[in-house]
Scaffold this motif. Structure first.
Motif, PDB file in Angstrom:
ATOM      1  N   GLU A 168       0.923  -1.358  -0.047  1.00  0.00           N
ATOM      2  CA  GLU A 168      -0.015  -0.153   0.092  1.00  0.00           C
ATOM      3  C   GLU A 168       0.798   1.144   0.160  1.00  0.00           C
ATOM      4  OE1 GLU A 168      -3.335   2.293  -0.046  1.00  0.00           O
ATOM      5  OE2 GLU A 168      -3.302   0.349  -0.264  1.00  0.00           O
ATOM      6  N   LYS A 215       3.652   1.672  -1.225  1.00  0.00           N
ATOM      7  CA  LYS A 215       4.539   1.717  -2.337  1.00  0.00           C
ATOM      8  C   LYS A 215       3.655   2.199  -3.422  1.00  0.00           C
ATOM      9  CE  LYS A 215       6.489  -2.349  -3.137  1.00  0.00           C
ATOM     10  NZ  LYS A 215       7.181  -3.432  -3.734  1.00  0.00           N
ATOM     11  N   ARG A 216       2.378   1.778  -3.525  1.00  0.00           N
ATOM     12  CA  ARG A 216       1.227   2.249  -4.380  1.00  0.00           C
ATOM     13  C   ARG A 216       1.207   3.839  -4.321  1.00  0.00           C
ATOM     14  NH1 ARG A 216      -0.878  -2.686  -3.672  1.00  0.00           N
ATOM     15  NH2 ARG A 216      -2.305  -1.908  -1.965  1.00  0.00           N
ATOM     16  N   ASN A 220       0.172   2.430 -13.486  1.00  0.00           N
ATOM     17  CA  ASN A 220       1.147   3.324 -12.640  1.00  0.00           C
ATOM     18  C   ASN A 220       2.381   3.392 -12.760  1.00  0.00           C
ATOM     19  OD1 ASN A 220      -0.845   4.197 -10.586  1.00  0.00           O
ATOM     20  ND2 ASN A 220      -0.549   2.718  -9.087  1.00  0.00           N
ATOM     21  N   ASP A 233      10.426  -2.913  -8.339  1.00  0.00           N
ATOM     22  CA  ASP A 233       9.120  -2.701  -8.808  1.00  0.00           C
ATOM     23  C   ASP A 233       8.541  -1.784  -9.700  1.00  0.00           C
ATOM     24  OD1 ASP A 233       6.212  -3.887  -7.507  1.00  0.00           O
ATOM     25  OD2 ASP A 233       6.344  -1.511  -7.354  1.00  0.00           O
ATOM     26  N   GLU A 254       1.742   6.736  -6.954  1.00  0.00           N
ATOM     27  CA  GLU A 254       0.560   7.320  -7.414  1.00  0.00           C
ATOM     28  C   GLU A 254       0.543   8.858  -7.405  1.00  0.00           C
ATOM     29  OE1 GLU A 254      -2.588   5.572  -5.444  1.00  0.00           O
ATOM     30  OE2 GLU A 254      -2.787   3.913  -7.004  1.00  0.00           O
TER      31      GLU A 254
END
Length: 223
Positions: A90, A92-93, A128, A117, A97
């Motif tokens: 979460e 990393k996203r 993304n 990643d 974003e």
């Protein structure tokens, strides 16, 4: 431009890496860019935040709650997002974003994980995906870059390694690269937010409610 920077958070980070982190923070502030990072107060990340703050820049930090408990977060950010969950997915996203480009300073396993990643998102053309550049100070990422080239030679990469992970020798070159390549990789930036619980649990709950409503409707239709 919104720039996400991955960097070390270890107090043992070498002075050369720390100095480059502090310089990058200052350069981002002076050029009016927003700094986004993992919110640490030690190592390259801490120096990055300190340099940006001293120069009057804007800082957004995305940190996992486990690092807040031990007071490992940088306290001078303009915006702090605390993520939860059983892993760092979460977080990393949320970092990706919020940004337009990614700069990777020398770091340990966490930084390597984030960097690869991001490179994988670029290779796969995921929504993304962002342009990514590694700052190869003193050849720190030579072995990583060599491994990617070996993967290309073996037919295991569908794109040229330099197209998914660029490399430059210092932070000045990294920022110049970002200013040239921002927007060159397709991906929609979203507004990240703190979560009150693991995203997986929220999905399971939502799916359960949906299934319950459908079954109730089906029984009604059957009467």
């Amino acid at each position: 431009m919104r720039v996400c920077v991955y960097a070390s958070s270890s107090p043992k980070t070498s002075s050369a890496f720390v100095a480059q982190g502090r310089r990058l923070g200052r350069l981002l502030a002076e050029r009016g860019h927003v700094l986004i990072n993992g919110g640490g107060k030690f190592g390259g990340m801490g120096a990055l935040n300190e340099g940006c703050r001293a120069a009057g820049g804007v800082i957004e930090c995305v940190i996992h709650e486990m690092f807040v408990v031990d007071e490992g977060e940088f306290e001078g950010s303009d915006h702090l997002i605390v993520c939860q969950g059983d892993d760092l997915g979460e977080r990393k996203r949320a970092l990706v974003e919020r940004c337009d480009v990614i700069i990777v300073l020398p770091g340990g396993l966490g930084t390597l994980d984030e960097m690869l990643d991001a490179a994988a998102l670029s290779q796969l053309g995921m929504p993304n995906a962002r342009p990514v550049v590694a700052v190869n100070i003193d050849g720190y990422y030579d072995s990583t870059l060599k491994q990617l080239e070996r993967a290309r030679q073996e037919g295991l990469l569908s794109k040229n390694p330099a197209d998914i992970l660029a490399s430059v020798p210092d932070v000045d070159a990294a920022l110049a690269w970002c200013e040239e390549h921002a927007g060159s990789v397709s991906g929609a930036r979203a507004v990240a937010r703190s979560v009150k619980g693991p995203a997986r649990d929220a999905w399971v709950f939502g799916a359960g409610v949906g299934a319950g409503l459908f079954l109730g409707w089906a029984r009604t239709r059957g009467k």
